[in-house]
Design an enzyme around this catalytic site. Structure first.
Site, mmCIF file in Angstrom:
data_model
loop_
_atom_site.group_PDB
_atom_site.id
_atom_site.type_symbol
_atom_site.label_atom_id
_atom_site.label_comp_id
_atom_site.label_asym_id
_atom_site.label_seq_id
_atom_site.Cartn_x
_atom_site.Cartn_y
_atom_site.Cartn_z
ATOM 1 N N ALA A 146 1.603 -7.732 6.693
ATOM 2 C CA ALA A 146 1.216 -7.244 8.018
ATOM 3 C C ALA A 146 -0.019 -7.977 8.562
ATOM 4 C CB ALA A 146 0.939 -5.746 7.955
ATOM 5 N N ASP A 159 0.837 -1.208 0.000
ATOM 6 C CA ASP A 159 0.000 0.000 0.000
ATOM 7 C C ASP A 159 0.876 1.264 0.000
ATOM 8 O OD1 ASP A 159 -2.262 1.582 0.221
ATOM 9 O OD2 ASP A 159 -2.767 0.984 2.268
HETATM 10 P P1 ADP Z 1 -1.401 -7.038 4.047
HETATM 11 O O1 ADP Z 1 -1.675 -5.955 5.052
HETATM 12 O O2 ADP Z 1 -2.613 -7.326 3.162
HETATM 13 O O3 ADP Z 1 -0.811 -8.252 4.662
HETATM 14 P P2 ADP Z 1 1.223 -6.122 3.065
HETATM 15 O O4 ADP Z 1 1.485 -4.995 2.147
HETATM 16 O O5 ADP Z 1 1.747 -6.025 4.456
HETATM 17 O O6 ADP Z 1 -0.368 -6.365 3.022
HETATM 18 O O7 ADP Z 1 1.781 -7.455 2.435
HETATM 19 C C1 ADP Z 1 1.213 -8.109 1.339
HETATM 20 C C2 ADP Z 1 2.306 -8.683 0.470
HETATM 21 O O8 ADP Z 1 2.812 -7.654 -0.382
HETATM 22 C C3 ADP Z 1 3.522 -9.247 1.222
HETATM 23 O O9 ADP Z 1 3.846 -10.513 0.656
HETATM 24 C C4 ADP Z 1 4.621 -8.223 0.926
HETATM 25 O O10 ADP Z 1 5.895 -8.853 0.894
HETATM 26 C C5 ADP Z 1 4.213 -7.770 -0.460
HETATM 27 N N1 ADP Z 1 4.762 -6.490 -0.940
HETATM 28 C C6 ADP Z 1 5.239 -5.441 -0.226
HETATM 29 N N2 ADP Z 1 5.637 -4.464 -1.063
HETATM 30 C C7 ADP Z 1 5.396 -4.899 -2.338
HETATM 31 C C8 ADP Z 1 5.604 -4.364 -3.657
HETATM 32 N N3 ADP Z 1 6.132 -3.152 -3.839
HETATM 33 N N4 ADP Z 1 5.243 -5.131 -4.727
HETATM 34 C C9 ADP Z 1 4.686 -6.342 -4.567
HETATM 35 N N5 ADP Z 1 4.474 -6.902 -3.361
HETATM 36 C C10 ADP Z 1 4.818 -6.199 -2.264
#
Ligand code: ADP
Length: 178
Positions: free
Chosen positions: A122, A36
């Site tokens: 997260a 995000d």
């Molecule tokens: P959530 O709160 O839905 O768990 P997160 O963003 O914390 O969302 O994590 C969801 C996934 O996105 C994780 O596997 C993380 O490693 C991945 N992630 C983080 N940054 C990026 C990015 N720039 N591109 C693709 N995936 C990402």
């Protein structure tokens, strides 16, 4: 062929030149960490401005905005479930994220779309379980819809890449026996 329309890749979702990228957002839609944060940083401040007008998003549902400075034309914001041990409807909520994002994509003429690994950062959803749900929902949807040409599943680390790759292989093998 199903296996040509779903592709597991490694990388940063913000760089992808697809019609739409999906954001794993939170209920406020006002930005957060992880994917995000990366999407808002790359899209620029206008994304947050548009998100403010949406008044949030319930878990399992999806809303669409423009992609602003991203290569992608659209961002589809969906809110995955927070993992609470697996008996609070997490599986169905995660499935709904994929389904509702794809429905919204079709309604907006999207032909190529990229998903991150929703809820597995997260929000703590176990990645092997999440990957099986994700590939099944995407495959079921593509089986009923021919307007979407390609769905990318973008993994940010090796662990996720291995998990989604295996889940897709297993699904393709299972379908070939049908
Ligand atoms: P959530 O709160 O839905 O768990 P997160 O963003 O914390 O969302 O994590 C969801 C996934 O996105 C994780 O596997 C993380 O490693 C991945 N992630 C983080 N940054 C990026 C990015 N720039 N591109 C693709 N995936 C990402």
């Amino acid at each position: 062929m199903l296996s040509d329309r779903i592709v597991v890749t490694k990388g940063d979702i913000v760089e992808l030149d697809v019609d739409a990228i999906v954001n794993a957002a939170n209920n406020s839609l006002l930005g957060g960490g992880g994917v995000d944060g990366a999407i808002h940083a790359a899209a620029g401040p206008q994304l947050l401005e548009e998100c403010r007008t949406l008044k949030g998003c319930p878990t399992g549902e999806a809303k669409i905005t423009s992609g602003y400075r991203l290569p992608a034309k659209w961002v589809i914001h969906t809110v995955g479930p927070i993992w609470r041990g697996g008996t609070s409807g997490e599986d169905e909520m995660l499935a709904r994220c994929y389904r509702n994002s794809l429905k919204l994509a079709v309604r907006n003429g999207v032909r190529t779309i990229a998903f991150p690994s929703i809820s597995t950062g997260a929000y703590g959803f176990p990645v092997d379980r999440a990957s099986r749900i994700a590939v099944r929902e995407i495959a079921d949807f593509l089986g009923k819809d021919s307007s979407i040409e390609k769905v990318l599943i973008v993994c940010f680390n090796e662990r996720a890449f291995d998990s989604y790759s295996r889940a897709l292989e297993e699904l393709v093998a299972e379908k070939s026996h049908d």
